[in-house]
Write a protein that holds these residues in place. Structure first.
Motif, PDB file in Angstrom:
ATOM      1  N   PHE A   1      39.842  47.003  42.367  1.00 22.77           N
ATOM      2  CA  PHE A   1      38.837  47.821  41.318  1.00 22.77           C
ATOM      3  C   PHE A   1      37.686  46.935  41.027  1.00 22.77           C
ATOM      4  N   ASN A   2      36.479  47.651  41.070  1.00 23.51           N
ATOM      5  CA  ASN A   2      35.250  46.872  40.590  1.00 23.51           C
ATOM      6  C   ASN A   2      35.032  47.635  39.255  1.00 23.51           C
ATOM      7  N   LEU A   3      34.629  46.760  38.219  1.00 24.22           N
ATOM      8  CA  LEU A   3      34.586  47.274  37.095  1.00 24.22           C
ATOM      9  C   LEU A   3      33.366  46.625  36.090  1.00 24.22           C
ATOM     10  N   SER A   4      32.328  47.380  35.628  1.00 19.21           N
ATOM     11  CA  SER A   4      31.032  46.784  35.212  1.00 19.21           C
ATOM     12  C   SER A   4      30.671  47.794  33.950  1.00 19.21           C
ATOM     13  N   TRP A   5      31.285  48.904  33.760  1.00 17.39           N
ATOM     14  CA  TRP A   5      30.510  49.677  32.811  1.00 17.39           C
ATOM     15  C   TRP A   5      31.591  50.671  32.160  1.00 17.39           C
ATOM     16  N   GLY A   6      31.332  50.791  30.952  1.00 12.31           N
ATOM     17  CA  GLY A   6      32.451  51.841  29.978  1.00 12.31           C
ATOM     18  C   GLY A   6      33.551  51.244  29.809  1.00 12.31           C
ATOM     19  N   ASP A   7      34.480  52.232  28.895  1.00 15.81           N
ATOM     20  CA  ASP A   7      35.674  52.026  28.416  1.00 15.81           C
ATOM     21  C   ASP A   7      36.664  53.136  28.508  1.00 15.81           C
ATOM     22  N   LYS A   8      36.145  54.261  29.356  1.00 21.09           N
ATOM     23  CA  LYS A   8      37.043  55.538  29.410  1.00 21.09           C
ATOM     24  C   LYS A   8      38.017  55.443  30.363  1.00 21.09           C
ATOM     25  N   GLN A   9      37.749  55.025  31.661  1.00 15.02           N
ATOM     26  CA  GLN A   9      38.646  55.015  32.774  1.00 15.02           C
ATOM     27  C   GLN A   9      39.716  54.112  32.826  1.00 15.02           C
ATOM     28  N   VAL A  10      39.337  52.836  32.369  1.00 15.99           N
ATOM     29  CA  VAL A  10      40.357  51.756  32.679  1.00 15.99           C
ATOM     30  C   VAL A  10      41.733  52.247  32.157  1.00 15.99           C
ATOM     31  N   GLY A  11      41.913  52.736  30.837  1.00 16.73           N
ATOM     32  CA  GLY A  11      43.105  53.004  30.569  1.00 16.73           C
ATOM     33  C   GLY A  11      43.833  53.907  31.435  1.00 16.73           C
ATOM     34  N   PRO A  12      43.512  54.929  31.839  1.00 17.61           N
ATOM     35  CA  PRO A  12      43.985  56.231  32.691  1.00 17.61           C
ATOM     36  C   PRO A  12      44.369  55.353  33.960  1.00 17.61           C
ATOM     37  N   ILE A  13      43.629  54.485  34.724  1.00 14.00           N
ATOM     38  CA  ILE A  13      44.102  53.976  35.675  1.00 14.00           C
ATOM     39  C   ILE A  13      45.048  52.953  35.552  1.00 14.00           C
ATOM     40  N   LEU A  14      44.969  52.219  34.380  1.00 16.48           N
ATOM     41  CA  LEU A  14      46.060  51.071  34.191  1.00 16.48           C
ATOM     42  C   LEU A  14      47.264  52.176  34.179  1.00 16.48           C
ATOM     43  N   GLU A  15      47.317  53.338  33.575  1.00 13.63           N
ATOM     44  CA  GLU A  15      48.650  54.169  33.094  1.00 13.63           C
ATOM     45  C   GLU A  15      49.112  54.501  34.428  1.00 13.63           C
ATOM     46  N   VAL A  16      48.262  54.851  35.467  1.00 15.09           N
ATOM     47  CA  VAL A  16      48.789  55.315  36.789  1.00 15.09           C
ATOM     48  C   VAL A  16      49.567  54.047  37.471  1.00 15.09           C
ATOM     49  N   LEU A  17      48.909  53.092  37.513  1.00 19.00           N
ATOM     50  CA  LEU A  17      49.400  51.789  38.181  1.00 19.00           C
ATOM     51  C   LEU A  17      50.752  51.403  37.643  1.00 19.00           C
ATOM     52  N   SER A  18      50.872  51.800  36.263  1.00 19.85           N
ATOM     53  CA  SER A  18      52.079  51.414  35.316  1.00 19.85           C
ATOM     54  C   SER A  18      53.167  52.596  35.926  1.00 19.85           C
ATOM     55  N   GLN A  19      52.907  53.599  35.993  1.00 21.42           N
ATOM     56  CA  GLN A  19      53.770  54.638  36.417  1.00 21.42           C
ATOM     57  C   GLN A  19      54.234  54.739  37.832  1.00 21.42           C
ATOM     58  N   LYS A  20      53.336  54.129  38.863  1.00 21.33           N
ATOM     59  CA  LYS A  20      53.564  53.890  40.059  1.00 21.33           C
ATOM     60  C   LYS A  20      54.102  52.606  40.468  1.00 21.33           C
ATOM     61  N   LYS A  21      54.460  51.939  39.505  1.00 23.29           N
ATOM     62  CA  LYS A  21      54.988  50.490  39.518  1.00 23.29           C
ATOM     63  C   LYS A  21      54.009  49.763  40.719  1.00 23.29           C
ATOM     64  N   VAL A  22      52.803  49.672  40.518  1.00 20.10           N
ATOM     65  CA  VAL A  22      51.783  48.776  41.086  1.00 20.10           C
ATOM     66  C   VAL A  22      51.340  47.722  40.155  1.00 20.10           C
ATOM     67  N   ASP A  23      51.803  46.664  40.241  1.00 22.15           N
ATOM     68  CA  ASP A  23      51.244  45.588  39.175  1.00 22.15           C
ATOM     69  C   ASP A  23      50.636  44.596  39.732  1.00 22.15           C
ATOM     70  N   GLN A  24      50.127  44.469  40.848  1.00 19.29           N
ATOM     71  CA  GLN A  24      49.593  43.349  41.372  1.00 19.29           C
ATOM     72  C   GLN A  24      48.109  43.987  42.123  1.00 19.29           C
ATOM     73  N   ALA A  25      47.248  44.845  41.306  1.00 23.52           N
ATOM     74  CA  ALA A  25      45.879  44.938  41.873  1.00 23.52           C
ATOM     75  C   ALA A  25      45.203  43.898  41.174  1.00 23.52           C
ATOM     76  N   THR A  26      43.712  44.009  41.753  1.00 31.89           N
ATOM     77  CA  THR A  26      42.949  42.732  41.378  1.00 31.89           C
ATOM     78  C   THR A  26      41.798  43.712  40.890  1.00 31.89           C
ATOM     79  N   PHE A  27      41.432  43.431  39.946  1.00 30.02           N
ATOM     80  CA  PHE A  27      40.176  44.040  38.986  1.00 30.02           C
ATOM     81  C   PHE A  27      38.984  42.754  38.959  1.00 30.02           C
ATOM     82  N   PHE A  28      37.963  43.386  39.789  1.00 26.08           N
ATOM     83  CA  PHE A  28      36.709  42.404  39.652  1.00 26.08           C
ATOM     84  C   PHE A  28      35.985  42.836  38.603  1.00 26.08           C
ATOM     85  N   VAL A  29      35.844  42.141  37.585  1.00 21.22           N
ATOM     86  CA  VAL A  29      35.298  42.387  36.317  1.00 21.22           C
ATOM     87  C   VAL A  29      33.893  41.681  35.934  1.00 21.22           C
ATOM     88  N   SER A  30      33.054  42.483  35.837  1.00 20.86           N
ATOM     89  CA  SER A  30      31.611  42.134  35.419  1.00 20.86           C
ATOM     90  C   SER A  30      31.827  41.107  33.869  1.00 20.86           C
TER      91      SER A  30
END
Length: 253
Positions: A62-91
């Motif tokens: 995931f690329n991440l450079s702006w805002g704070d509204k979408q991170v939470g929902p995306i992290l929740e999806v990853l948690s629910q689907k048991k995907v815990d090794q994603a990479t966030f490229f953060v500005s």
């Protein structure tokens, strides 16, 4: 052990392939992918695009450079689907504004890579300006995430052989992608799912975004993950994918 990453391009003027013995290659790689010329050798700077592997392992980024509204929902999806090794490229300038979200990403078990500091195209900057941006980004993310980032996805995915060399001097491995979800276009959930499912194969690096500019990623992501799992894919970190790639050499002109 030495690994040579294999790259592919959308537009290739001339193509020649040299296959050499495993664990040794002496070719030059030149890629012309959109506006991304990439040059690498077995001894010099290189950028990771995808792995040549047949074990159905893929990496979610995931690329991440702006805002704070979408991170939470995306992290929740990853948690629910048991995907815990994603990479966030953060500005890093974003990280300074939202240190709590950086902490959440880290605590969820995901890897944090650098997406630069100012989020400006490095290819248009002079060497010293790029160098300073790389250093500042590393310092900020090291402080906020608790460890120095080792992976870099340059802002806008724009890099050339000069940027690769500068990144190497700062001990970064440059990571591109091989499957673009195009979620930043907000084309609709079905379109995002189709973009991924119709193009993903073993060894791919998938690109999504977690900035507020994407409005449909958190809705498309659970469908994508479920369908990929149904097809036998498993999710691993980019670092694992890089380490699992076969040693091959390919010359593209």
């Amino acid at each position: 052990m030495k690994f040579i990453w294999v790259f592919h391009a959308k537009r290739i003027k001339q193509l020649s392939i040299i296959v050499m013995m495993a664990l040794f290659a002496a070719g030059f790689l030149y890629i012309e992918r959109s506006q991304l010329p990439v040059f690498s050798t077995s001894e010099g700077p290189q950028a990771f695009y995808r792995a040549e592997t047949d074990d159905n392992r893929i990496a979610l980024t995931f690329n991440l450079s702006w805002g704070d509204k979408q991170v939470g929902p995306i992290l929740e999806v990853l948690s629910q689907k048991k995907v815990d090794q994603a990479t966030f490229f953060v500005s890093a300038s974003w990280a300074e504004r939202y240190p709590d979200l950086v902490k959440q990403i880290k605590e969820a078990g995901h890897l944090i890579g650098s997406h630069g500091y100012q989020y400006k195209n490095y290819t248009s900057w002079e060497d010293e300006k790029v160098r300073k941006d790389l250093i500042r980004s590393k310092q900020v993310l090291a402080e906020l995430a608790g460890e120095k980032p080792t992976l870099l996805r340059p802002p806008n995915g724009a890099f050339d052989k000069r940027v690769l060399a500068l990144a190497e001097k700062q001990e970064y491995s440059v990571v591109h992608w091989s499957v673009d979800s195009l979620d930043y276009q907000n084309p609709g959930v079905d379109a995002i799912v189709d973009n991924v499912m119709s193009n993903t194969s073993s060894g791919d690096v998938l690109l999504f975004h977690a900035s507020d500019s994407v409005k449909q990623t958190d809705k498309a992501l659970p469908i994508v993950i479920d369908q990929l799992k149904e097809k036998g894919f498993t999710f691993i970190s980019v670092e694992e994918l890089m380490a699992s790639t076969e040693a091959n050499s390919e010359e593209i002109k």
